[in-house]
Enzyme design. Structure first.
Site, PDB file in Angstrom:
ATOM      1  N   HIS A   1       0.812  -1.210   0.000  1.00 18.75           N
ATOM      2  CA  HIS A   1       0.000   0.000   0.000  1.00 18.75           C
ATOM      3  C   HIS A   1       0.853   1.271   0.000  1.00 18.75           C
ATOM      4  O   HIS A   1       0.331   2.384   0.094  1.00 18.75           O
ATOM      5  CB  HIS A   1      -0.931  -0.028   1.226  1.00 18.75           C
ATOM      6  CG  HIS A   1      -2.051   0.955   1.178  1.00 18.75           C
ATOM      7  ND1 HIS A   1      -2.176   1.989   2.072  1.00 18.75           N
ATOM      8  CD2 HIS A   1      -3.111   1.072   0.337  1.00 18.75           C
ATOM      9  CE1 HIS A   1      -3.257   2.686   1.801  1.00 18.75           C
ATOM     10  NE2 HIS A   1      -3.850   2.165   0.756  1.00 18.75           N
TER      11      HIS A   1
ATOM     12  N   LYS B   1       3.276   4.392  -1.207  1.00 16.82           N
ATOM     13  CA  LYS B   1       3.387   5.300  -2.355  1.00 16.82           C
ATOM     14  C   LYS B   1       4.689   6.078  -2.182  1.00 16.82           C
ATOM     15  O   LYS B   1       4.765   7.006  -1.358  1.00 16.82           O
ATOM     16  CB  LYS B   1       2.215   6.282  -2.437  1.00 16.82           C
ATOM     17  CG  LYS B   1       0.853   5.621  -2.708  1.00 16.82           C
ATOM     18  CD  LYS B   1       0.112   5.307  -1.453  1.00 16.82           C
ATOM     19  CE  LYS B   1      -1.251   4.690  -1.773  1.00 16.82           C
ATOM     20  NZ  LYS B   1      -1.938   4.220  -0.555  1.00 16.82           N
TER      21      LYS B   1
ATOM     22  N   ASP C   1      17.402   9.728  -7.746  1.00 13.80           N
ATOM     23  CA  ASP C   1      18.844   9.901  -7.501  1.00 13.80           C
ATOM     24  C   ASP C   1      19.244   9.654  -6.054  1.00 13.80           C
ATOM     25  O   ASP C   1      20.339  10.062  -5.636  1.00 13.80           O
ATOM     26  CB  ASP C   1      19.301  11.294  -7.934  1.00 13.80           C
ATOM     27  CG  ASP C   1      19.236  11.483  -9.447  1.00 13.80           C
ATOM     28  OD1 ASP C   1      19.110  10.459 -10.157  1.00 13.80           O
ATOM     29  OD2 ASP C   1      19.296  12.633  -9.909  1.00 13.80           O
TER      30      ASP C   1
ATOM     31  N   ASP D   1       0.747  18.189  19.509  1.00 15.40           N
ATOM     32  CA  ASP D   1       1.432  19.168  20.361  1.00 15.40           C
ATOM     33  C   ASP D   1       2.224  20.199  19.556  1.00 15.40           C
ATOM     34  O   ASP D   1       3.214  20.757  20.042  1.00 15.40           O
ATOM     35  CB  ASP D   1       2.361  18.460  21.361  1.00 15.40           C
ATOM     36  CG  ASP D   1       1.579  17.679  22.413  1.00 15.40           C
ATOM     37  OD1 ASP D   1       0.372  17.935  22.561  1.00 15.40           O
ATOM     38  OD2 ASP D   1       2.187  16.806  23.070  1.00 15.40           O
TER      39      ASP D   1
ATOM     40  N   HIS E   1      -8.796  11.519   1.475  1.00 15.82           N
ATOM     41  CA  HIS E   1      -7.930  10.348   1.311  1.00 15.82           C
ATOM     42  C   HIS E   1      -6.614  10.513   2.061  1.00 15.82           C
ATOM     43  O   HIS E   1      -5.736   9.649   1.996  1.00 15.82           O
ATOM     44  CB  HIS E   1      -7.663  10.112  -0.180  1.00 15.82           C
ATOM     45  CG  HIS E   1      -7.135   8.761  -0.500  1.00 15.82           C
ATOM     46  ND1 HIS E   1      -5.829   8.537  -0.866  1.00 15.82           N
ATOM     47  CD2 HIS E   1      -7.735   7.544  -0.515  1.00 15.82           C
ATOM     48  CE1 HIS E   1      -5.642   7.242  -1.102  1.00 15.82           C
ATOM     49  NE2 HIS E   1      -6.775   6.624  -0.886  1.00 15.82           N
TER      50      HIS E   1
ATOM     51  N   LYS F   1      -3.806  10.806   5.124  1.00 15.48           N
ATOM     52  CA  LYS F   1      -3.497  10.106   6.371  1.00 15.48           C
ATOM     53  C   LYS F   1      -2.411  10.904   7.086  1.00 15.48           C
ATOM     54  O   LYS F   1      -1.212  10.707   6.862  1.00 15.48           O
ATOM     55  CB  LYS F   1      -2.998   8.684   6.098  1.00 15.48           C
ATOM     56  CG  LYS F   1      -3.878   7.861   5.122  1.00 15.48           C
ATOM     57  CD  LYS F   1      -3.322   7.905   3.731  1.00 15.48           C
ATOM     58  CE  LYS F   1      -3.892   6.881   2.775  1.00 15.48           C
ATOM     59  NZ  LYS F   1      -5.296   6.764   2.654  1.00 15.48           N
TER      60      LYS F   1
END
Length: 363
Positions: free
Chosen positions: A98, A100, A105, A288, A281, A283
């Protein structure tokens, strides 16, 4: 999504040695073809291009798309093939990649929740095959430079090796990297299985030690008892806990499942909001005003037990301030869920949420 794609295209265009791309979904749509054209162009100029795609996440992408990349000299690996005869590891359909990640380089990494797709979602079985999304998707990626990039590189190369990809041609995958900026960055990668829940341990620890505020967005929210207890305990000790969740989803079942937890959270003092103008979508979390995280990890059982995930944890007041600004913007586009209103909702939604929650570990 467009801002992230622009940053990815720029990183790819300026790459001189190699490009490593790992994505749950790579689609053969306008966006996917733009990536393919640019990657093939870079490969033709001598830049080494290696791609890992998830075989379930990209199951709707025709084989000809990936064959075109291979024909152009790009090395391509399908993670955990659907056909058990093609997998190098112990086969399991639920073990998915899952992550991404884009690395160029060995110096730049772009990570977060965005797939290579004009219309992306958590499941190809729920994804609509249209050129334009019916509604705007709200997501977050970040670009990282400096020593932390080497940790993303290690995760990519480890998955490549475990999937028995072709031997990667020699490249400068680990150049000398100087520190960039003042932020401390920790890369947290997790693998499938009970003993590898590193991203969830990260979340539980950060929530447990929060003193003032927890501001979180998450796209698929089906928390386990540890996360629930940590959130409710934080609210109980006076921490300002605000969570923005999708009000619109590509999966109605997941939406019902997330709402099953609202009563307990609201009663404990957690403030809940549903994003109403976009399909959320992202996450992310900021705690703090100093601890932040961005990545691919959802608050559900799939991310916890079955998926390979990756998050970046950033310790920086300046970065947290930017995250807070983004959170405030999302709050403005969200509707707060009130406890009295929620407790008085009709019986049918209650029954539906309870029933769907019975199967939550498979979502």
């Amino acid at each position: 999504g467009q801002a992230t794609y622009a940053a990815m295209f720029e990183a790819i265009k300026t790459a001189k040695d190699h490009i490593n791309l790992e994505s749950y979904i790579i689609e053969d749509d306008e966006t996917g073809r733009k990536f393919a054209d640019l990657l093939l162009e870079k490969q033709a100029k001598g830049v080494l291009v290696n791609i890992i795609y998830d075989s379930v996440g990209s199951m709707n992408t025709p084989a000809s798309y990936f064959q075109r990349l291979r024909d152009g000299g790009i090395q391509v690996v399908g993670f955990n093939p659907i056909n058990p005869l093609e997998t190098p590891e112990k086969w399991g359909l639920t073990h998915r990649d899952h992550r991404k990640i884009l690395i160029t380089d060995g110096k730049i990494a772009i990570i977060g929740g965005i797939n290579i797709s004009g219309v992306y979602s958590s499941s190809p079985l729920r994804r609509k095959q249209t050129e334009k999304a019916p509604i705007h998707w709200r997501d977050t990626d970040i670009q990282i430079e400096g020593p932390a990039v080497a940790e993303f590189q290690k995760l990519f190369l480890d998955n490549w090796q475990k999937q028995e990809g072709q031997e990667i041609y020699e490249g400068n995958y680990f150049p000398d990297l100087k520190e960039e900026g003042n932020a401390l960055v920790r890369v947290v990668g997790s693998k499938a299985g009970q003993t590898n829940r590193i991203t969830f341990i990260m979340y539980v620890s950060a929530i447990t030690f929060a003193e003032h505020s927890i501001h979180m967005t998450n796209s698929y929210f089906i928390p386990d008892d540890q996360i629930l207890n940590a959130l409710t305990d934080a609210a109980g000790r006076g921490v300002d806990v605000k969570i923005i969740l999708p009000g619109i989803s590509d999966s109605q079942l997941v939406l019902y499942a997330q709402r099953y937890y609202y009563s307990r959270l609201l009663k404990s003092g957690v403030k809940l909001y549903e994003h109403s103008t976009s399909l959320l979508h992202a996450k992310t979390a900021v705690i703090d005003k100093v601890w932040s995280t961005v990545g691919s990890t959802n608050m559900d059982y799939l991310s916890s037990l079955n998926n390979d995930e990756v998050n970046a944890v950033i310790l920086s007041h300046d970065f947290a301030v930017e995250m807070e600004k983004m959170f405030v913007g999302d709050l403005a586009d969200s509707r707060q869920i009130q406890l009295d209103e929620w407790e008085n909702r009709p019986l049918l939604p209650r029954v539906r949420e309870w029933f769907v929650n019975v199967f939550s570990q498979w979502m």
